[in-house]
Design a protein around this motif. Structure first.
Motif, PDB file in Angstrom:
ATOM      1  N   TYR A 102       5.981  -5.509  -3.808  1.00 36.27           N
ATOM      2  CA  TYR A 102       5.415  -5.112  -2.492  1.00 36.27           C
ATOM      3  C   TYR A 102       6.124  -4.149  -1.393  1.00 36.27           C
ATOM      4  N   GLY A 146      -0.602   0.237  -5.452  1.00 39.74           N
ATOM      5  CA  GLY A 146      -0.410  -0.242  -4.249  1.00 39.74           C
ATOM      6  C   GLY A 146       0.789  -0.590  -3.874  1.00 39.74           C
ATOM      7  N   PRO A 147       1.395  -1.114  -2.796  1.00 39.99           N
ATOM      8  CA  PRO A 147       0.514  -1.162  -1.532  1.00 39.99           C
ATOM      9  C   PRO A 147      -0.017   0.139  -0.928  1.00 39.99           C
ATOM     10  N   ALA A 148      -1.029   0.300  -0.251  1.00 41.25           N
ATOM     11  CA  ALA A 148      -1.350   1.314   0.337  1.00 41.25           C
ATOM     12  C   ALA A 148      -1.059   2.486  -0.389  1.00 41.25           C
ATOM     13  N   ASN A 149      -1.441   2.789  -1.611  1.00 44.38           N
ATOM     14  CA  ASN A 149      -1.038   4.049  -2.469  1.00 44.38           C
ATOM     15  C   ASN A 149       0.260   4.115  -2.726  1.00 44.38           C
ATOM     16  N   GLN A 176      -8.881   5.728 -10.727  1.00 46.87           N
ATOM     17  CA  GLN A 176      -9.540   4.979  -9.631  1.00 46.87           C
ATOM     18  C   GLN A 176     -10.744   5.988  -9.092  1.00 46.87           C
ATOM     19  N   GLU A 177     -10.478   7.182  -8.961  1.00 45.75           N
ATOM     20  CA  GLU A 177     -11.837   8.156  -8.741  1.00 45.75           C
ATOM     21  C   GLU A 177     -12.865   8.058  -9.720  1.00 45.75           C
ATOM     22  N   LYS A 224     -13.570   3.619 -10.607  1.00 43.61           N
ATOM     23  CA  LYS A 224     -13.613   2.751  -9.551  1.00 43.61           C
ATOM     24  C   LYS A 224     -14.891   3.278  -8.520  1.00 43.61           C
ATOM     25  N   THR A 254     -18.268  -1.042 -14.165  1.00 42.66           N
ATOM     26  CA  THR A 254     -17.892   0.322 -14.785  1.00 42.66           C
ATOM     27  C   THR A 254     -18.207   0.327 -16.221  1.00 42.66           C
ATOM     28  N   LYS A 278      -6.901  -3.659  -0.791  1.00 40.44           N
ATOM     29  CA  LYS A 278      -7.888  -3.293  -1.873  1.00 40.44           C
ATOM     30  C   LYS A 278      -7.469  -4.161  -3.007  1.00 40.44           C
ATOM     31  N   LEU A 290      -2.365  -8.848  -1.190  1.00 42.54           N
ATOM     32  CA  LEU A 290      -2.838  -7.690  -2.084  1.00 42.54           C
ATOM     33  C   LEU A 290      -2.748  -7.985  -3.397  1.00 42.54           C
ATOM     34  N   ARG A 322     -17.478   4.024  -2.458  1.00 44.74           N
ATOM     35  CA  ARG A 322     -16.418   4.953  -1.995  1.00 44.74           C
ATOM     36  C   ARG A 322     -16.263   4.573  -0.359  1.00 44.74           C
ATOM     37  N   GLU A 370      -6.001  -2.810   4.592  1.00 47.97           N
ATOM     38  CA  GLU A 370      -4.578  -2.901   4.074  1.00 47.97           C
ATOM     39  C   GLU A 370      -3.578  -2.192   4.810  1.00 47.97           C
TER      40      GLU A 370
END
Lengths: 293, 449
Positions: free
Chosen positions: A155, A241-244, A255-256, A259, B80, B202, B262, B407, B417
Motif C-alpha cells: 500500500y 493500485g493504490p490510486a494507479n 484494465q481498459e 474491465k 468479461t 477500486k 483497497l 467506465r 480511492e
C-alpha cells in the motif's frame, strides 16, 4: 547432380522456413491484429462489440490526453530499469562472480535457492510475493521481530514491492547466463593481468566485462523484454493500485480492454508497449553488432 | 511390408474414428443446449438450480442434452469471460446468467435474443413482479432477459458491539450525522473495534459504488444520471458531500484502514471474521448477507440471527423518503445466435419455474421476483431479515446501465480511492470525476446540477 544439390540446399532452409512461418503465425499475427484493433472502436459489449468502426488514430490521440498514460509509462520504465536492467542484471552478475570463488557446496545451495524462484509458475510466485509483502506477511514479521516499525509495503510503496518481487523471481536467469559467460573467459587472460598487478576489481572491469560484452547485451535484451510483459505478478500483488500507483502499461491495457470493455483503446496501449519493446530490442542489437570486430 | 502398411492403415482408421467421436458433430436428431453461468466456492446455489433443471428438462425432452458450463470467476471476471464468449457465435452459449446492469449494453452489442413473443405465451410471466421485469428491458422497450431475483442494500450491524457502546436498540439512524455520532461513540468505547465500514476504492470494484457511494449520493438529492435529458450529472454538491462523508469516516479511523479497504478480499473479512468476532460495528451490504452465514454458507455463523440487526441507510439530512437503497440482481437470457431458440427458451422457463425459483431464492438470500415465491412460507421464513430487506424495494434505485456505465463506475471508484487515501481533497476528486465523465461520454452528454 546439380538438381540434387539444389534439393539439399532447399532442405537446409526448411527449418528456417518453418521458424519464419511459426513466427508469422504466433507473433506477427497477434501483433498485427492488436495494431489493427487499436485503429477501431471495438468493444467487449455495446454497439461496437460486433461491428467496430474504423477510427484512425483516435485511440492514440486519447492516449496522449489520458492522465494515467504518462504515469503508466513512467512506472513501466521504472519497473524495467529497477527490476531488470539494474536489479536482475547486476545481482545476477554479482552472484555469478561470487559463486565462481565460493566453495562448491555454497555455490550449489545459492544456485538452487535462486533458481527455485525462477522455476515457479508466475501465478504461484505472485501469490508467494503477495504473502511475503502483505501487511501480516513474512517480511513484516521479520521486521517486527527485529524491532522495526511495520511498513504496509503493497500500500505504501507498491512499486518497491513489485520491483523487489520481480528481482527475486527473475535473477536466476541472469545468473545462469553470466555463469556460462564467465566460464568462457580464458584463464590465461586474467592470470596475465594478475601477474601485471591488476586487482580483482580491475580484472573484472578491464578484462572480464569486455570479454563477456556480448552476453551482457543478450541478457539485457532478454530480461528487458521479459520484464516489459510482466502482468500476473503486479496484478496479483497490487492490481495496479493504490490510486494507479503501480499501474504499468500491461496493467493499464488489461484494465481498459477487459474491465472497461474498451478493446480498441486497450490494444492501443498494448501497441505502445510493443513499440517500446522493439526500440529496446533494436538498441541492444546495435550494441551486439558493434562489439564484433 | 504389406502387413505393416495394413497395420498402419487400420491404426489410422481407428484414430480417425476415435477423433470423430470427440468432435461436436452429433447423430441426427440429437440437440444440445449450452448453458453458461457463474459458480464460485461461495456461490453454488445457481449450480444446484441448473443441475436440477437439467434433469427435469432432459427427462421431459428426449434427445436433448443440456451442457452446463459453469464459469469459476468473481462477478467482474465472469462478465468479461461471458462477453468474450458472446463475441463469437461459435462460442456463444444458448442460455446464460446475465447481470441486470449488463443487459442494455449487451442488447446493443446484439448478444441477446428478444423474448417478447415467447414471454407472451408463457403463463408464468404474469406472476413476475412488474418492477423486476424492467430489469430485462432494453432501450427499444423489448424484453431480453428474465429476472432470477433481486437484492437491496441496507446497514447490517452487530447488536453486541452496539450494546457494549451503550447505544439503544433497535438502531435506526435518521441522517449521516447520526451515523457519525454513533460510530464515534463506538470508537470511544472500544478502540479495537471498526465502528462503521463503507467500501471505497477500486479494490472492491462495483461493490464500492453499490454498497457504499450510491447510498450516499442518492440520499443527497443529486443523482448519477438525469433520466429526462439522458445526460450524466456533474458538478453536484451531493457528489462532493458524499466524498466528504467517506473522507471523515476514513480519516477518523471509523472505517477500516485504507490499505484494507483497497484489498479486493476485504468483504470476506467483513462476513467471515469481523462480524462473527464482534470486531465490526456496522457495514453497508446487500440483502444477500445471510446467505454467507446460514447453514451451508461460506461463513456459517448460527448466532447471526440474534446478533445482527438491520437498518435502512438514511438520507443525508433525514429528508424524504428517509431511506436509500440500491438494487441489482441477475437474469437469465437467451443468446441471439442460438440454433434452437425454442428449446433454449423452454430450458430458461424450466430453470425459473416456481420450484426452482423458490430453492434458488432461499439458498442465495435473494429477494423474490415471482409473486408465488414471495408468498411461499418457505421463502418468508428463510431468514429473520427477509421482511426488512424486502421492504426496501419501495425506495430502491437501479443503476443507469448504459454502455458507458462501467467506465463511469470506475471513475467514481477512483474518486473514492483518492479521497480515502488522502491523495486528493473531495473537491479535487469531484473535479477530476467531472473531467473524466466528460471524456467518457462527451461534454454534450453531461449536465451540471
Amino acid at each position: 547432380m546439380a538438381r540434387h544439390h539444389h534439393r539439399r540446399q532447399l532442405a537446409r532452409y526448411l527449418p528456417v522456413l518453418l521458424a519464419v512461418l511459426l513466427l508469422a503465425v504466433f507473433l506477427a499475427g497477434p501483433v498485427l491484429w492488436a495494431f489493427q484493433a487499436s485503429l477501431t472502436n471495438a468493444g467487449l459489449t455495446g454497439r461496437h462489440a460486433r461491428n467496430p468502426e474504423w477510427v484512425g488514430l483516435e485511440n492514440y490521440q486519447r492516449l496522449l490526453q489520458d492522465p494515467v498514460f504518462p504515469l503508466s509509462l513512467a512506472l513501466t520504465v521504472l519497473f524495467v530499469a529497477g527490476s531488470a536492467v539494474l536489479g536482475q542484471n547486476i545481482l545476477g552478475l554479482a552472484l555469478a562472480v561470487l559463486m565462481r570463488r565460493a566453495r562448491p557446496a555454497v555455490s550449489a545451495t545459492v544456485g538452487t535457492a535462486v533458481v527455485a524462484a525462477w522455476v515457479l509458475p508466475e501465478i504461484v510466485a505472485a501469490f508467494a510475493a503477495y504473502a511475503f509483502f502483505s501487511r501480516d506477511g513474512t517480511l513484516n514479521q521479520l521486521f517486527g521481530g527485529l524491532g522495526f516499525a511495520e511498513i504496509d509495503w503493497l500500500y505504501a510503496v507498491p512499486m518497491v514491492a513489485v520491483i523487489l518481487a520481480n528481482m527475486w523471481r527473475g535473477t536466476a536467469f541472469s545468473m545462469l547466463v553470466y555463469r556460462a559467460a564467465l566460464g568462457g573467459v580464458p584463464a590465461e587472460l586474467t592470470e596475465a593481468a594478475h601477474m601485471d598487478g591488476a586487482g580483482a576489481w580491475q580484472r573484472l572491469v578491464f578484462i572480464t566485462l569486455p570479454v563477456i560484452r556480448g552476453s551482457i547485451a543478450t541478457n539485457l535484451m532478454l530480461v528487458t523484454l521479459q520484464t516489459l510483459a510482466v502482468f500476473t505478478l503486479i496484478w496479483v500483488m497490487t492490481a495496479g493500485g493504490p490510486a494507479n500507483g503501480s499501474s504499468t502499461l500491461p496493467v493499464m491495457a488489461y484494465q481498459e480492454a477487459f474491465k472497461f470493455g474498451d478493446i480498441g483503446y486497450g490494444t492501443a496501449v498494448a501497441s505502445v508497449l510493443i513499440l517500446i519493446g522493439a526500440v529496446f530490442g533494436a538498441a541492444y542489437l546495435r550494441l551486439l553488432r558493434e562489439q564484433k570486430p | 511390408m504389406l502387413r505393416r502398411v495394413s497395420t498402419t492403415v487400420s491404426l489410422l482408421a481407428a484414430a480417425v474414428l476415435a477423433l470423430a467421436g470427440c468432435t461436436p458433430a452429433e447423430p441426427a436428431g440429437a440437440k444440445t443446449i449450452k448453458v453458461a453461468y457463474q459458480k464460485t466456492d461461495s456461490f453454488t446455489a445457481l449450480d444446484t438450480v441448473f443441475q436440477d433443471a437439467k434433469k427435469e428438462f432432459e427427462a421431459a425432452n428426449q434427445g436433448v442434452t443440456v451442457e452446463l458450463q459453469p464459469i469459476q470467476a468473481n462477478d467482474d471476471d465472469y462478465g468479461t469471460k461471458l462477453a468474450l464468449a458472446l463475441r463469437s457465435p461459435s462460442t456463444a452459449p444458448d442460455v446464460f446468467y446475465e447481470d441486470t446492469f449488463k443487459v442494455r449494453s449487451d442488447v446493443d452489442a446484439g448478444y441477446l435474443l428478444n423474448l417478447d413473443s415467447r414471454l407472451k405465451a408463457w403463463e408464468d410471466w404474469g406472476k413476475f413482479d412488474a418492477g423486476a421485469k424492467e430489469a430485462g428491458k432494453a432501450d427499444d422497450g423489448g424484453t431480453y432477459a428474465v429476472p432470477l431475483g433481486t437484492d437491496t442494500r441496507t446497514i447490517w450491524y452487530n447488536k453486541k458491539v452496539f450494546e457494549a457502546a451503550g447505544i439503544g436498540l433497535p438502531w435506526r439512524p435518521a441522517s449521516w450525522q447520526d451515523i457519525l455520532d454513533t460510530a464515534r461513540k463506538i470508537k470511544a468505547s472500544n478502540p479495537a473495534v471498526i465502528p462503521f465500514n463503507m467500501y471505497a476504492g477500486k479494490g472492491t470494484g462495483e461493490g464500492t459504488v453499490m454498497q457504499g457511494f450510491y447510498e450516499l449520493l442518492y440520499g443527497t438529492g443529486a443523482g448519477l444520471y438525469d433520466q429526462d435529458s439522458k445526460k450524466w450529472v456533474v458538478g453536484s454538491a451531493g457528489f462532493k458531500d458524499s466524498l466528504t462523508f467517506l473522507q471523515t469516516l476514513y480519516r477518523e479511523n471509523l472505517a477500516v484502514a485504507p490499505a484494507d479497504a483497497l484489498d479486493p478480499n476485504v468483504w470476506k473479512k467483513v462476513f467471515g471474521d469481523w462480524f462473527p468476532q464482534a470486531k465490526l460495528g456496522a457495514t453497508v451490504e446487500g440483502s444477500y448477507a445471510p446467505s454467507f452465514w446460514q447453514k451451508g454458507g461460506n461463513y456459517e455463523w448460527p448466532a447471526y440471527a440474534q446478533d445482527m440487526g438491520v437498518s435502512p441507510f438514511p438520507t443525508q439530512n433525514g429528508g424524504a423518503p428517509g431511506a436509500v437503497s440500491m438494487s441489482g440482481g441477475w437474469t437469465l437470457a437467451v443468446g441471439s445466435e442460438t440454433k434452437q431458440p425454442d428449446l433454449a427458451f423452454k430450458f430458461l422457463t424450466t430453470a425459473l419455474n416456481e420450484k426452482n425459483s423458490l430453492s434458488f431464492t432461499v439458498a442465495s438470500s435473494q429477494i423474490a421476483v415471482r409473486t408465488d415465491v414471495a408468498a411461499d412460507p418457505g421463502y418468508q421464513s428463510a431468514n429473520p431479515f427477509v421482511k426488512d430487506v424486502s421492504s426496501l424495494v419501495a425506495v430502491t434505485r437501479y443503476r443507469p446501465a448504459t454502455s458507458d456505465y462501467p467506465r463511469i463506475s470506475a471513475a467514481i471508484q477512483e474518486a473514492t480511492e483518492a479521497v480515502i487515501t488522502g491523495t486528493k481533497t473531495p473537491e479535487q476528486a469531484a473535479g477530476d470525476y467531472d473531467t473524466a465523465v466528460a471524456g467518457i461520454v462527451g461534454g454534450d452528454k453531461t449536465i451540471r446540477k
